[in-house]
Design an enzyme around this catalytic site. Structure first.
Site, PDB file in Angstrom:
ATOM      1  N   ASP A   8      52.908  38.876  19.725  1.00  0.00           N
ATOM      2  CA  ASP A   8      52.822  38.159  21.001  1.00  0.00           C
ATOM      3  C   ASP A   8      54.217  38.084  21.610  1.00  0.00           C
ATOM      4  O   ASP A   8      55.074  37.332  21.161  1.00  0.00           O
ATOM      5  CB  ASP A   8      52.236  36.760  20.743  1.00  0.00           C
ATOM      6  CG  ASP A   8      52.161  35.927  22.010  1.00  0.00           C
ATOM      7  OD1 ASP A   8      52.808  36.282  23.010  1.00  0.00           O
ATOM      8  OD2 ASP A   8      51.456  34.899  21.984  1.00  0.00           O
ATOM      9  N   THR A  44      36.611  39.480  36.391  1.00  0.00           N
ATOM     10  CA  THR A  44      36.576  39.901  37.789  1.00  0.00           C
ATOM     11  C   THR A  44      37.860  40.616  38.195  1.00  0.00           C
ATOM     12  O   THR A  44      37.825  41.736  38.690  1.00  0.00           O
ATOM     13  CB  THR A  44      36.339  38.701  38.721  1.00  0.00           C
ATOM     14  OG1 THR A  44      35.048  38.173  38.434  1.00  0.00           O
ATOM     15  CG2 THR A  44      36.381  39.126  40.191  1.00  0.00           C
ATOM     16  N   LYS A  55      54.578  36.309  31.716  1.00  0.00           N
ATOM     17  CA  LYS A  55      55.849  35.710  32.159  1.00  0.00           C
ATOM     18  C   LYS A  55      56.759  36.698  32.894  1.00  0.00           C
ATOM     19  O   LYS A  55      56.474  37.047  34.026  1.00  0.00           O
ATOM     20  CB  LYS A  55      56.568  35.103  30.952  1.00  0.00           C
ATOM     21  CG  LYS A  55      55.851  33.837  30.433  1.00  0.00           C
ATOM     22  CD  LYS A  55      56.690  33.175  29.367  1.00  0.00           C
ATOM     23  CE  LYS A  55      56.047  31.964  28.751  1.00  0.00           C
ATOM     24  NZ  LYS A  55      56.447  30.724  29.407  1.00  0.00           N
ATOM     25  N   PHE A  69      53.041  29.516  19.031  1.00  0.00           N
ATOM     26  CA  PHE A  69      52.401  29.167  20.304  1.00  0.00           C
ATOM     27  C   PHE A  69      51.841  30.438  20.920  1.00  0.00           C
ATOM     28  O   PHE A  69      52.579  31.403  21.158  1.00  0.00           O
ATOM     29  CB  PHE A  69      53.396  28.513  21.278  1.00  0.00           C
ATOM     30  CG  PHE A  69      52.737  28.094  22.565  1.00  0.00           C
ATOM     31  CD1 PHE A  69      52.277  26.800  22.734  1.00  0.00           C
ATOM     32  CD2 PHE A  69      52.529  29.006  23.598  1.00  0.00           C
ATOM     33  CE1 PHE A  69      51.630  26.412  23.906  1.00  0.00           C
ATOM     34  CE2 PHE A  69      51.890  28.627  24.771  1.00  0.00           C
ATOM     35  CZ  PHE A  69      51.439  27.335  24.918  1.00  0.00           C
TER      36      PHE A  69
END
Lengths: 480, 480
Positions: free
Chosen positions: A306, A361, A337, A197
Site C-alpha cells: 500500500d 460507475t 494522494k 493504516f
C-alpha cells in the site's frame, strides 16, 4: 529570540522555486478570527472538530499555504501528503488553460464502459510511465480507500480461482453469494499489521490498526493482525537488535497464516505499507520486506504493498518499495494522494477473469490523470527525486542535531527522503509543539501517539529545510 | 423500413435544447473499427470486457454521445445515469472559463482539516439547497460507494452511542476494536433487500444483492436480507395484489429484525433504494415506504434511503423519496452520480460525537461542487423537473403502446419521470434489442435479468422521446 546560527547563512540562499513565496508571514494566531467565523458557519452543517483553519487557495503558492486571515505558512504537511508539486504550480494552471482539456473536466465518463479516446494513451503516459517493477496493468479508482477495497477484491477473486482450478463456480456458490453466505462469500482473510493504516471503509478498516477511534463501534472481520517491527533509530546503529525484532515479527506472520488456515479463514493476501505512516512513521529494513514477500509466496498469499501515502516521490524514489531493491516487489501496489486519484497496479494474474467483477460507475477521473501527466513531467524535468533526496538528507541531519540539542523533548528522528518523522516526549508535548510551530508559520502533522511527521511537497528544497529548522529551533528553545 | 406514424409528426417538432444535435447519425456498427483498435490497446492494461465503445467527448453535445468512429447516438443511459444536464452544457463550460475557479481545480484540499474559504457557502448554495426534508447537514464524499460506507459507519456509531447512553467507551472496547473483535467492533448489522444495489466495497457489497457476479468470492457479513416486493405493473391496476405482496415483505422485515437481534447481531439500520435500479427497476408504493420507515422507528433502526441512482431529478422530483409525501422520510440519504460527487445528508443525531470518526483525506471534491451549483441553477432556470415529468409521461405512454403492440417481446413497462424501464421476453432478447437499438443510434442500458432501463439526462425532452420511440419501434418491428 534565539536563532540557531548554523542555519542562518543557508537560509539566506535564494529560493529555487520560482512560483514560491520567500518565507512565512504571520498576521494572527491560527486559527484567526475569520477562520473561527467560518468554523461556526460550517459547524451548522458538519462536525468541524478536525478542522485546523480555512484556506485561501488562490493566494497559496509553492510550499506556502495562505489562510483566510492572511497568514502564510510553510506547508510541511501538504493536505495529508497529497499535494505533489506545491500550490498553484504553473504547469497545472496550464492544464486548465488548454481548451483541448475542457471536455475532460466537464464530461466525467463511466470509464469501465465508455472511456474517452485518449484514455489508453493518457494512462500510458501518466500512471504506466511510473509502474512498479514487473507490472504493466493498472486499475484506476477515485480514492485511496476504494483502491484498497478493490485491490482486496482482486486478491480474493484470484485466490478463489486458484483454489477452483479450471472449474466454473457451482450453483451453490452463486446462490449463497447472494445472501452473504459461504461458499459463495468465502471466509477468506487479509493479514495486516498492528499500526497499519489502509483506509476507513469497512474492508479497509478491517486491516487498519492505527487508532481505536477509527475502528470503535464499526463491525469488522476476524482477520489476523501481525506485529509490525518496533525498531530502534538510527537504524544503522541498532542493526542486530532490529534484525531480531524483525525476525520475531516474521515468525508471528507465519504462525498467523497457519493458524488462520486451520481456523478455516485462509489468508488470501498480506497488506503492508513500506513505512507505516498514520501509525507513527514506523520503518522496517529492506531485508524484512524481502523475507515477508517470500513468506507470502511460500504460503500462496498475494503481497499487496500500500503506497497510498509513501508513493509519489516523497522518499526520494517514486515508490518507497524501490528502496528494497527487488525485481518482483509485490503482486499489487495501490496508490492515491500525490497521484491525484486512486488505483492499483497489479500482476497480470491478479486481473479478474470476468468483466464487472471490479467495477463501479466512475472508476477514477480522467481529469485527475491530466494533472498527473504534468506532475510527472515536472518531476522529470526538474529532477525532483534527486532534490527530495538532497533536501531529505538536510532535514534528517537537522533533526538529528536538534534531538541531540533537546534530548528531553525529541528522539527517534528517522526518515527516507523528506518522508521524515521525529518523536516528542509525549502526546501533549507533540501537540503543543505543532501549535507553536504553526503560530510561527510552519504547518506540520502528527502521527502515531507522539510523532511529528514531515510531508512536504517535492519542491521542498534545502532552502526550505533551513528555514524550517530555524523556526523549529526557536519553538524548541522556547518550549518549557 | 417500418416507421410508426404516430410519432412522426411530433418527432418533427423543433428541439428545445439549443446545444443539442438534431438526431442520431450512424456511420458504422458499434463498436466501429477505431473503437476496436483502442479496445485492443487498452486490453494490454485492463480487462475491457465491459467496454461498449470509446467516446469522443469533445464532439458530444446535449443528449448525444459521439463515438470515436463518428457515430452520434441519442444517449438514454448517460454514463450509468450520471450526466445530469447533457454533454458539454454551456453552463458547465462557463465554470471552466471563470478564472476565479482555477484554484479549486488545481489545489485539491483535505476538506476535513483545511477547507477553502468558500466551502460553507458553496455547499449551502449547492447541496444544502436541495437537502431532503428535515435535514440540514451533509457530509461530502468522493463516490457512491464511499458515501454508503460512511453512512453505514455513521449509523453504527449512532446506534452504539445510543446503547451506551452517556457512558464513554470502556478500555475493553477500545482495545478489542484494535484487533477487530467485539465488543469494540460489535456484531451489528444493516438490513438490506434482495435485488438491492448499494455499491461494491466490502461494507456496501454486504447490502448489495442484485447479481451473483458482483459478490462471488468476496467475504461478507452475516447481515439480514429481506425480500423486496415483486409488484405487478401498471401499479394502479394491481393495487390489491401489490398491497398483499408489500405486506408480506414488511412482515418478513420485522421477523428478520427480531431474529437478528436474537442472534446477537442487532439491526442498526435499514438501507433501501426508492426504486431498485441495478436490480431491475423494481418499484414499491409510497405506503410501503411509509410503513417500512415506521418499522425502522419502532425497532430503533436508522432508516437510510440510498438515492445514488434515483437522486438528482430523473423521477420528476429532485429526490425519488419526495414521491412518498413524508415530512420525515429518512434518517440518512446518500447520493452521488448526477450530483457529480458523493455524500450523504443526515439528521443531526447521526452526526458522530467526535472528529476523525468519519474522515478520509479528500472527503469529496470542491471542484465537483462548483459544477453542481451550475447544474442546480440550470434545473431551476429551465424548470427541468417539470420537463422531466412531461417527457416521462410521453415515454411511459409510448412504452405502454409498444408493449401492447409487441406483447410477445415487451412487458411490465413502469417508471416515474423519465426513470423508466420495460422488460424483454428474456435476457437474450433484451441484449439483442439493446445492440440493435445502438446500431440505429440509441444508447440504452440493461438492468436486472431482462429489463431495459431508461436513464436520460434532465434535458431529454418530448421531442427526444418521440425520436426514441420511432427508432425503438423500428427495432421491435424488425425483431425476429
Amino acid at each position: 529570540e534565539f536563532v540557531c546560527c548554523r542555519y542562518v547563512s543557508k537560509a539566506a540562499a535564494k529560493p529555487q522555486v520560482e512560483f514560491d513565496y520567500d518565507g512565512p508571514s504571520m498576521k494572527t494566531t491560527v486559527p484567526g478570527p475569520r477562520s473561527k467565523e467560518l468554523m461556526k458557519q460550517l459547524g451548522q452543517i458538519q462536525n468541524t472538530g478536525a478542522i485546523n483553519f480555512f484556506c485561501n487557495y488562490e493566494e497559496s503558492k509553492g510550499n506556502y499555504l495562505v489562510d483566510v486571515d492572511g497568514n502564510r505558512m510553510l506547508d510541511i504537511y501538504t493536505q495529508i501528503s497529497s499535494i505533489p508539486i506545491g500550490y498553484n504550480h504553473p504547469a497545472l494552471l496550464k492544464v486548465m488553460a488548454n481548451p483541448n482539456n475542457l471536455s475532460t473536466f466537464v464530461n466525467r465518463p463511466a470509464l469501465g464502459i465508455l472511456p474517452p479516446e485518449n484514455f489508453p494513451d493518457k494512462i500510458t503516459e501518466s500512471l504506466l510511465s511510473v509502474a512498479p517493477s514487473g507490472m504493466t496493468r493498472v486499475q484506476t479508482m477515485s480514492c485511496g480507500a476504494c483502491s484498497n477495497e478493490n485491490a482486496y477484491k482482486a486478491i480474493f477473486i484470484w485466490y478463489r480461482n486458484k483454489e477452483r482450478g479450471q472449474n466454473t463456480p457451482t450453483n451453490e456458490e452463486l446462490n449463497t453469494s447472494m445472501i452473504n453466505q459461504a461458499p459463495g462469500c468465502p471466509e477468506l482473510s487479509i493479514l495486516s499489521f498492528m499500526g497499519g493504516f489502509h483506509g476507513r471503509t469497512l474492508g479497509c478498516l478491517a486491516t487498519t490498526h492505527s487508532k481505536a477511534i477509527h475502528k470503535l463501534d464499526i463491525p469488522s472481520f476476524d482477520w489476523p493482525v501481525a506485529p509490525f517491527p518496533r525498531l530502534q533509530y538510527p537504524l544503522d546503529e541498532f542493526t542486530r537488535e532490529n534484525a531480531e525484532e524483525e525476525a520475531r515479527c516474521l515468525e508471528e506472520v507465519e504462525d498467523l497464516i497457519v493458524k488462520w488456515r486451520q481456523k478455516g479463514k485462509p489468508v488470501a493476501g498480506i497488506v503492508i505499507e513500506p513505512i507505516q505512516a498514520e501509525g507513527g512513521d514506523n520503518h522496517a529494513s529492506p531485508d524484512f520486506f524481502r523475507r515477508l514477500r517470500n513468506i507470502a509466496r511460500k504460503h500462496g498469499c498475494a503481497f499487496h504493498v500500500d503506497e497510498v501515502q509513501t508513493g509519489g516521490g516523497g522518499t526520494g524514489k517514486f515508490w518507497a518499495h524501490e528502496h528494497w531493491g527487488m525485481d518482483d516487489p509485490a503482486d499489487i501496489v495501490s496508490f492515491s494522494k500525490k497521484l491525484l486519484s486512486g488505483g492499483y497496479y497489479h500482476k497480470d494474474e491478479l486481473q479478474p477473469d470476468k468483466p464487472y467483477r471490479i467495477f463501479n460507475t466512475w472508476m477514477g477521473d480522467p481529469s485527475k490523470n491530466l494533472f498527473l501527466s504534468e506532475v510527472l513531467n515536472v518531476i522529470r524535468r526538474e529532477n525532483l527525486l534527486e532534490e527530495v533526496t538532497r533536501s531529505g538528507k538536510a532535514l534528517l541531519n537537522g533533526l538529528y542535531e536538534l534531538q541531540a540539542q533537546y534530548p528531553s523533548i525529541l528522539s527517534r528522528a528517522r526518515g527516507q527522503g523528506t518522508f521524515c518523522a521525529i518523536d516528542a516526549f509525549d502526546d501533549a508535548t507533540r501537540d503543543r509543539i505543532l501549535l507553536k510551530a504553526r503560530d510561527k508559520g510552519v504547518l506540520l502533522g502528527g502521527c502515531g501517539d507522539r510523532s511529528i511527521r514531515f510531508r512536504p511537497a517535492l519542491v521542498f528544497k534545502e532552502y526550505h529545510v533551513n528555514l524550517f529548522l530555524n523556526i523549529f529551533n526557536d519553538v524548541l528553545a522556547q518550549h518549557k
